[in-house]
Motif scaffolding. Structure first.
Motif, PDB file in Angstrom:
ATOM      1  N   LEU A  61      30.316  40.327  35.358  1.00 54.20           N
ATOM      2  CA  LEU A  61      30.922  39.652  34.206  1.00 54.20           C
ATOM      3  C   LEU A  61      31.068  38.152  34.465  1.00 54.20           C
ATOM      4  N   LYS A  62      31.366  37.784  35.706  1.00 52.82           N
ATOM      5  CA  LYS A  62      31.447  36.362  36.032  1.00 52.82           C
ATOM      6  C   LYS A  62      30.099  35.682  35.830  1.00 52.82           C
ATOM      7  N   ARG A  63      29.030  36.368  36.218  1.00 50.97           N
ATOM      8  CA  ARG A  63      27.698  35.786  36.049  1.00 50.97           C
ATOM      9  C   ARG A  63      27.235  35.822  34.603  1.00 50.97           C
ATOM     10  N   SER A  64      27.943  36.559  33.755  1.00 48.93           N
ATOM     11  CA  SER A  64      27.567  36.683  32.343  1.00 48.93           C
ATOM     12  C   SER A  64      28.507  35.904  31.434  1.00 48.93           C
ATOM     13  N   LEU A  65      29.192  34.916  31.977  1.00 48.31           N
ATOM     14  CA  LEU A  65      30.141  34.148  31.158  1.00 48.31           C
ATOM     15  C   LEU A  65      29.426  33.433  30.015  1.00 48.31           C
TER      16      LEU A  65
ATOM     17  N   ILE B  82      24.284  42.372  25.199  1.00 46.16           N
ATOM     18  CA  ILE B  82      24.521  43.541  26.033  1.00 46.16           C
ATOM     19  C   ILE B  82      23.464  43.664  27.126  1.00 46.16           C
ATOM     20  N   HIS B  83      22.200  43.467  26.753  1.00 46.03           N
ATOM     21  CA  HIS B  83      21.129  43.617  27.740  1.00 46.03           C
ATOM     22  C   HIS B  83      21.244  42.612  28.891  1.00 46.03           C
ATOM     23  N   PRO B  84      21.492  41.319  28.658  1.00 43.89           N
ATOM     24  CA  PRO B  84      21.661  40.409  29.807  1.00 43.89           C
ATOM     25  C   PRO B  84      22.825  40.793  30.709  1.00 43.89           C
ATOM     26  N   ILE B  85      23.920  41.280  30.127  1.00 41.51           N
ATOM     27  CA  ILE B  85      25.068  41.671  30.940  1.00 41.51           C
ATOM     28  C   ILE B  85      24.716  42.869  31.816  1.00 41.51           C
TER      29      ILE B  85
END
Length: 439
Positions: free
Chosen positions: A312-316, A397-400
């Motif tokens: 989640l941190k990398r998906s901010l 959703i897919h990138p996360i």
């Protein structure tokens, strides 16, 4: 043999204006006007010293054939093909399959500034450097676990043993038992907090108020005693107290413990007149609610939850885009709904801020039904908002998920690499010991 193509800006040169190098068995012909673009590089120095004494030449290459005037290098030819691009394009790209760390060493050998790397390759290099640092840290932790007996003093050995016992469940059977007990304590504490709110399981005190059952309070006290002892032991055995206190997970542990003692002091140590104050009672209730922070302690014992947190941190960025899309949609569709419904005699849309709630539950596909459109245009607007909400939620959703899978696989690879590195170090130490014993 392959020859670097001559650039368009090249002038006429004699045979002395070029050199021949042999890189790992690959023969390459390089022209002088190209090499002079970087006069401080090793190849440019070879061009200038081709007629000098052998000692100077041997300091720049591995071998030299005076008859063929060919310089030999025991280097990687694939990496050299990438490095030679700097003389023509003023930038270097690392090709797939070449280790970026080894490539930097090749650039240092050929005396090429690392700034010549393109930005895409610099980011790739920094990523690999971070992975190597993580592997080094994991190796350091493993070596520290293997070298407990090499501590200087007895106190240091005890501190290291206690730290492994509380922090590394895989170090020994007692450490694994403590981790399981801590995990079960968190679950029991969370269940007790939920069960304590059931009216049928509550009892009436002397003042006629509903309070938790004494058995549940006893279980709560036992769990808090375990949490307190665990936190103090980990703090006492921590090699870096300041880093320990500032760690996010340790802050969560502290915030999960302190409300119990604050409520205990306000309840049993405070005066009766003080407890009758409405503000104090509200503070006690708020502190009791803060007990839900204990559930976050589960992340300490679950690698999956930790991986999800890092993902989640990398998906901010993706999450920020989702919030931006939803915010714009909520504002637009709530304003449209208010405009389309305001002339209806039984409208439920009294204002645009009130319509925000309808837009939120519609775009997130919840739909409580407490507020809904009654006109035809309003219903069409609701249908469009529903579809836009589904699309807006589905896009990031897919990138996360991809970030989660990539990070999880990366951690597995790093752990395997760290263990492999430790095994190589053990084999090397065994070989050194055998050589010393033979000598």
């Amino acid at each position: 043999m392959w020859t670097i193509p001559k650039p368009n800006y090249r002038t006429d040169l004699c045979s002395e204006g070029k050199i021949t190098v042999n890189i790992g068995g690959v023969r390459v012909v390089l022209f002088g006007d190209v090499l002079k673009r970087y006069p401080e590089s090793r190849l440019a120095e070879l061009l200038n010293c081709s007629n000098q004494n052998p000692e100077v030449i041997s300091s720049l290459c591995d071998d030299f054939d005076p008859g063929r005037k060919e310089f030999y290098f025991d280097r990687d030819p694939d990496a050299f093909k990438c490095i030679i691009d700097v003389y023509y394009f003023d930038e270097i790209h690392i090709k797939r399959g070449i280790c970026p760390i080894c490539f930097i060493k090749e650039m240092e050998f050929w005396k090429i500034d690392p700034c010549a790397l393109d930005e895409c390759c610099k980011s790739y290099l920094s990523e690999k450097e971070e992975e190597l640092n993580e592997i080094a840290n994991k190796v350091k932790v493993i070596l520290e676990d293997l070298e407990v007996d090499q501590c200087i003093t007895r106190a240091q050995r005890c501190q290291r043993f206690l730290w492994r016992l509380m922090e590394n469940p895989g170090s020994s059977l007692p450490a694994r038992i403590i981790a399981i007990a801590s995990f079960l304590s968190v679950l029991v504490s969370a269940v007790v907090m939920c069960v304590g709110t059931i009216p049928e399981l509550q009892v009436t005190d002397t003042e006629g108020k509903q309070v938790e059952h004494p058995i549940l309070q006893a279980i709560e006290t036992a769990c808090m005693s375990w949490f307190t002892a665990e936190y103090l032991l980990r703090l006492a055995s921590s090699p870096n107290k300041l880093y320990f206190a500032r760690s996010i997970m340790n802050v969560i542990d502290f915030m999960a413990i302190i409300p119990f003692y604050v409520v205990l002091s306000l309840t049993y140590l405070g005066t009766s007149s003080m407890m009758e104050l409405a503000n104090v009672q509200q503070a006690v209730q708020a502190l009791r609610i803060m007990r839900i922070a204990r559930i976050f302690k589960l992340a300490r014992h679950s690698s999956g939850l930790q991986t999800l947190t890092y993902a989640l941190k990398r998906s901010l960025k993706e999450l920020g885009l989702l919030l931006m899309y939803m915010g714009v949609g909520i504002f637009v569709f709530s304003a449209l709904a208010y405009t389309m419904e305001q002339n209806h005699p039984e409208t439920l849309f009294r204002s645009i801020p009130q319509s925000f709630w309808w837009a939120i539950i519609t775009m997130t596909t919840v739909g409580y039904g407490d507020i809904y459109p009654k006109t035809t245009l309003g219903k069409c607007n609701a249908a469009v908002s529903f579809l836009c909400g589904v699309i807006a939620i589905a896009l990031p959703i897919h990138p996360i998920i991809n970030n989660f899978v990539v990070f999880y696989n990366k951690q597995k690879v790093l752990e395997t690499a760290a263990k492999h590195e430790v095994e190589l170090m053990e084999l090397k130490s065994d070989e050194d010991a055998r050589r010393k014993s033979k000598d």
